[in-house]
Design a protein around this motif. Structure first.
Motif, PDB file in Angstrom:
ATOM      1  N   ASP A  51       0.871  -1.095   0.066  1.00  0.00           N
ATOM      2  CA  ASP A  51       0.178  -0.041   0.038  1.00  0.00           C
ATOM      3  C   ASP A  51       0.767   1.198  -0.076  1.00  0.00           C
ATOM      4  O   ASP A  51       0.377   2.292  -0.044  1.00  0.00           O
TER       5      ASP A  51
ATOM      6  N   GLY B 137       0.414   1.989  -5.065  1.00  0.00           N
ATOM      7  CA  GLY B 137      -0.194   1.599  -3.683  1.00  0.00           C
ATOM      8  C   GLY B 137      -0.892   2.580  -3.203  1.00  0.00           C
ATOM      9  O   GLY B 137      -2.094   2.186  -2.684  1.00  0.00           O
TER      10      GLY B 137
ATOM     11  N   SER C  70      -6.946   0.609  -4.797  1.00  0.00           N
ATOM     12  CA  SER C  70      -8.106   0.022  -4.028  1.00  0.00           C
ATOM     13  C   SER C  70      -7.728  -1.303  -3.331  1.00  0.00           C
ATOM     14  O   SER C  70      -6.614  -2.018  -3.551  1.00  0.00           O
ATOM     15  N   ARG C  71      -8.427  -1.728  -2.376  1.00  0.00           N
ATOM     16  CA  ARG C  71      -8.218  -2.980  -1.657  1.00  0.00           C
ATOM     17  C   ARG C  71      -7.869  -4.246  -2.617  1.00  0.00           C
ATOM     18  O   ARG C  71      -6.919  -5.079  -2.513  1.00  0.00           O
ATOM     19  N   GLN C  72      -8.719  -4.221  -3.571  1.00  0.00           N
ATOM     20  CA  GLN C  72      -8.971  -5.363  -4.651  1.00  0.00           C
ATOM     21  C   GLN C  72      -7.750  -5.360  -5.645  1.00  0.00           C
ATOM     22  O   GLN C  72      -7.080  -6.545  -5.648  1.00  0.00           O
ATOM     23  N   GLU C  73      -7.322  -4.318  -5.975  1.00  0.00           N
ATOM     24  CA  GLU C  73      -6.194  -3.791  -6.885  1.00  0.00           C
ATOM     25  C   GLU C  73      -4.673  -4.627  -5.863  1.00  0.00           C
ATOM     26  O   GLU C  73      -4.001  -5.254  -6.616  1.00  0.00           O
ATOM     27  N   ILE C  74      -4.625  -4.132  -4.769  1.00  0.00           N
ATOM     28  CA  ILE C  74      -3.522  -4.653  -3.955  1.00  0.00           C
ATOM     29  C   ILE C  74      -3.528  -6.111  -3.975  1.00  0.00           C
ATOM     30  O   ILE C  74      -2.487  -6.590  -3.901  1.00  0.00           O
ATOM     31  N   GLU C  75      -4.760  -6.693  -3.648  1.00  0.00           N
ATOM     32  CA  GLU C  75      -4.890  -8.095  -3.518  1.00  0.00           C
ATOM     33  C   GLU C  75      -4.588  -8.819  -4.618  1.00  0.00           C
ATOM     34  O   GLU C  75      -3.724  -9.971  -4.852  1.00  0.00           O
ATOM     35  N   ASP C  76      -5.086  -8.189  -5.705  1.00  0.00           N
ATOM     36  CA  ASP C  76      -4.660  -8.967  -7.335  1.00  0.00           C
ATOM     37  C   ASP C  76      -3.090  -8.764  -7.358  1.00  0.00           C
ATOM     38  O   ASP C  76      -2.661  -9.721  -8.085  1.00  0.00           O
TER      39      ASP C  76
ATOM     40  N   ARG D 124      -0.709  -8.788  -5.204  1.00  0.00           N
ATOM     41  CA  ARG D 124      -0.253  -9.636  -4.173  1.00  0.00           C
ATOM     42  C   ARG D 124      -0.056 -11.135  -4.753  1.00  0.00           C
ATOM     43  O   ARG D 124       0.935 -11.841  -4.637  1.00  0.00           O
TER      44      ARG D 124
END
Length: 268
Positions: free
Chosen positions: A134, A152, A156-162, A164
């Motif tokens: 992030d 980061g 969005s949270r979804q983009e960060i998880e994708d 990851r």
């Protein structure tokens, strides 16, 4: 997408703007088809990716390349700018080795420090990046045009998880860098004047007269509010760049630099 730029440069330099269908290779020489007959081509400034340059050597399904072009190039009968293979310089992982490359070839330290860069294929660097997704910018090593990036702090949270999951699956494809605080300049937007982030790309030429830093350069601006991505393919634009000269130059010197007088500056 950059046809206007290509047309403008061709007109300004007095050279022909051609497509693959305008060229033919015969006896390892490149010829341009004209209404007056064939004309041999000595230098090509190409805007076609390596993979599509010659269907006999690279992608066989390419309709953008010239069959036999690489054979003519290998025979020394035509110069290609940019030379095939120089895309290695665009590899963002190569950038991280520049201090060592400078030290190896010059014996000295680089005059400009690198932006800190983590090579995600290295386990320790990967772990740091995963722990700080992030806060960092993640880039594909072979990416361009602002594609395949994660910024980061604005993701969005979804983009960060994708990202990851992508990093864990193929860490060798990515590098990461700290998020830089780009400068802002006033920019005309729908709501009026508002700040937008910019970066500046200088140009350095190497030739028979040594190394020359071109006065001026390319100033790119992120037209989207809050965006740090200035690439034109991501909605970025350009701004004029002005160079303030310490001493007046005579007219002949001004003409040497883009045909502009010192009071005009240098447009991006």
């Amino acid at each position: 997408s950059a046809y206007y730029e290509h047309s403008f440069l061709a007109d300004s330099m007095g050279i022909e703007l051609v497509e693959a269908a305008d060229l033919v290779v015969d006896d390892d020489r490149v010829w341009m088809r004209t209404i007056a007959g064939r004309v041999q081509v000595d230098v090509i400034y190409r805007r076609v990716d390596d993979d599509y340059l010659d269907p006999l050597v690279f992608r066989a399904d390419s309709m953008l390349g010239v069959p036999g072009l690489i054979a003519a190039y290998a025979a020394g009968n035509v110069a290609i700018i940019n030379a095939p293979g120089n895309g290695i310089a665009d590899d963002k992982a190569i950038y991280s080795y520049m201090p060592e490359i400078v030290r190896f070839y010059s014996g000295g330290e680089a005059k400009l420090p690198n932006v800190e860069t983590w090579r995600c294929r290295e386990p320790q660097a990967l772990q740091y990046v995963l722990d700080n997704l992030d806060q960092v910018v993640v880039k594909l090593v072979d990416g361009s045009g602002g594609y395949g990036m994660l910024v980061g702090p604005t993701a969005s949270r979804q983009e960060i998880e994708d990202f990851r999951r992508a990093l864990i699956a193929e860490p060798h494809r990515y590098i990461a860098q700290p998020t830089l605080a780009l400068s802002t300049v006033p920019t005309l937007a729908d709501s009026g004047l508002s700040p937008r982030h910019v970066d500046f790309r200088p140009f350095v030429l190497t030739g028979s007269k040594g190394v020359q830093v071109v006065p001026g350069g390319l100033t790119r601006v992120a037209l989207k509010e809050g965006s740090l991505v200035v690439n034109s393919s991501q909605g970025g634009g350009t701004k004029d760049s002005f160079v303030l000269m310490a001493e007046p130059r005579n007219q002949s010197q001004s003409q040497t630099i883009g045909g502009m007088t010192q009071s005009q500056g240098f447009g991006a």
